[in-house]
Design an enzyme around this catalytic site. Structure first.
Site, PDB file in Angstrom:
ATOM      1  N   TYR A 133       0.858  -1.190   0.000  1.00 48.94           N
ATOM      2  CA  TYR A 133       0.000   0.000   0.000  1.00 48.94           C
ATOM      3  C   TYR A 133       0.888   1.233   0.000  1.00 48.94           C
ATOM      4  O   TYR A 133       1.612   1.500   0.956  1.00 48.94           O
ATOM      5  CB  TYR A 133      -0.910  -0.041   1.228  1.00 48.94           C
ATOM      6  CG  TYR A 133      -1.841   1.125   1.434  1.00 48.94           C
ATOM      7  CD1 TYR A 133      -2.093   2.087   0.452  1.00 48.94           C
ATOM      8  CD2 TYR A 133      -2.516   1.261   2.654  1.00 48.94           C
ATOM      9  CE1 TYR A 133      -2.962   3.133   0.670  1.00 48.94           C
ATOM     10  CE2 TYR A 133      -3.390   2.312   2.893  1.00 48.94           C
ATOM     11  CZ  TYR A 133      -3.608   3.241   1.900  1.00 48.94           C
ATOM     12  OH  TYR A 133      -4.475   4.277   2.135  1.00 48.94           O
ATOM     13  N   LYS A 161      -1.839  -1.572  -3.629  1.00 44.40           N
ATOM     14  CA  LYS A 161      -2.771  -0.452  -3.675  1.00 44.40           C
ATOM     15  C   LYS A 161      -1.932   0.787  -3.927  1.00 44.40           C
ATOM     16  O   LYS A 161      -1.138   1.194  -3.079  1.00 44.40           O
ATOM     17  CB  LYS A 161      -3.543  -0.325  -2.359  1.00 44.40           C
ATOM     18  CG  LYS A 161      -4.459   0.894  -2.298  1.00 44.40           C
ATOM     19  CD  LYS A 161      -5.138   1.007  -0.936  1.00 44.40           C
ATOM     20  CE  LYS A 161      -6.002   2.267  -0.861  1.00 44.40           C
ATOM     21  NZ  LYS A 161      -6.644   2.423   0.468  1.00 44.40           N
TER      22      LYS A 161
END
Length: 291
Positions: A133, A161
């Site tokens: 992320y 992400k």
């Protein structure tokens, strides 16, 4: 591979800040009914920073229990200490999470080599699918495509992400990663184009309040149906903007309360949405047809 609209679930709280367990269960059911493809529990939107470790694990456990295998549950387990990230990830696995989402270490600003070793250590310590992320606007640390490419070779690291909002990163990362490595947008405003350009979905704030539309938009975009995806996204554009009119998750929790889904609860240092911002969020909700 999980594809589509993955909600970054808000964590319901009572007005005094205690966890609202019935509200949490209600949100999980709402997302299953609305067609959300997966749930992230205790990510940024879930106020992971203000939950203690026991609460953190308990929210994941409750979401897993309520989902009961009907929808994948991804647990936010990132931390700025590698030992803590390993511990949180192990606890998430123990309560049944399907995968973990680990934000880059924040505040201490590791080098690219430090990032590589951090994620490698977690992957070697806990056998669970791991999603990287990258959100430098919050962490002060930008994980570069070359580092993502190195990490994509590590067994157990299955996706990222990418929340910079830089669409050019999609092609850069894709070129450096093996087939099957998942790329998720972490920026609602650019998620439609991200998915049209080959992304696998979005981990979304907007999906909290407009889950059906986000799922339909993602499905159309991943299928390459630009006209349908863009038409749906136009209905969502105001939400993409106004759910960040104050720091996330302040506006989205207010919106969920306005929809009657959660109580008026948030933890300091976050505060309830300012009165001056509420009409903008309300109008965005009306544009999306959720109010």
């Amino acid at each position: 591979m999980i594809q589509g609209s993955i909600v970054a679930l808000a964590t319901p709280m009572e007005p005094d800040g205690r966890l609202d367990v019935p509200g949490l269960r209600r949100l999980v059911e709402f997302h299953i009914e609305q067609g959300t493809d997966a749930i992230v529990a205790v990510g940024t939107t879930g106020e992971s920073a203000t939950l203690d470790e026991e609460e953190h694990t308990e929210v994941i456990r409750l979401v897993v229990e309520q989902a009961a295998g009907r929808i994948p549950v991804i647990a936010g387990t990132g931390a700025n200490a590698t030992t803590e990230a390993i511990r949180l990830t192990a606890r998430a696995k123990a309560v049944g999470a399907d995968a973990c989402l680990l934000v880059t270490p924040y505040y201490n600003k590791p080098t690219q080599e430090g990032l590589y070793r951090h994620y490698l250590a977690v992957a070697e310590a806990v056998d669970i699918p791991q999603i990287l992320y990258n959100v430098p606007g919050r962490t002060g640390c930008d994980m570069l495509p070359a580092t993502v490419g190195r990490l994509a070779q590590v067994p157990g690291i299955v996706g990222i992400k990418e929340a910079t909002g830089k669409l050019e990163r999609l092609a850069e990362i894709r070129a450096l990663c093996p087939e099957g490595f998942a790329l998720y947008s972490g920026d609602d405003a650019t998620a439609c184009e991200f998915c049209l350009s080959g992304g696998n979905g979005v981990i979304s704030v907007t999906a909290n309040v407009a889950p059906r539309l986000m799922q339909e938009m993602c499905r159309a975009a991943i299928a390459g149906d630009r006209a349908t995806a863009e038409a749906i996204n136009r209905r969502l554009e105001a939400l993409h903007h106004d759910l960040f009119i104050e720091s996330n998750p302040i506006p989205v929790k207010w919106a969920l309360h306005e929809m009657g889904l959660i109580q008026e609860g948030i933890r300091l240092p976050l505060t309830w949405l300012a009165a001056s911002c509420r009409e903008a969020v309300r109008q965005a909700m009306r544009q999306a047809g959720v109010l």
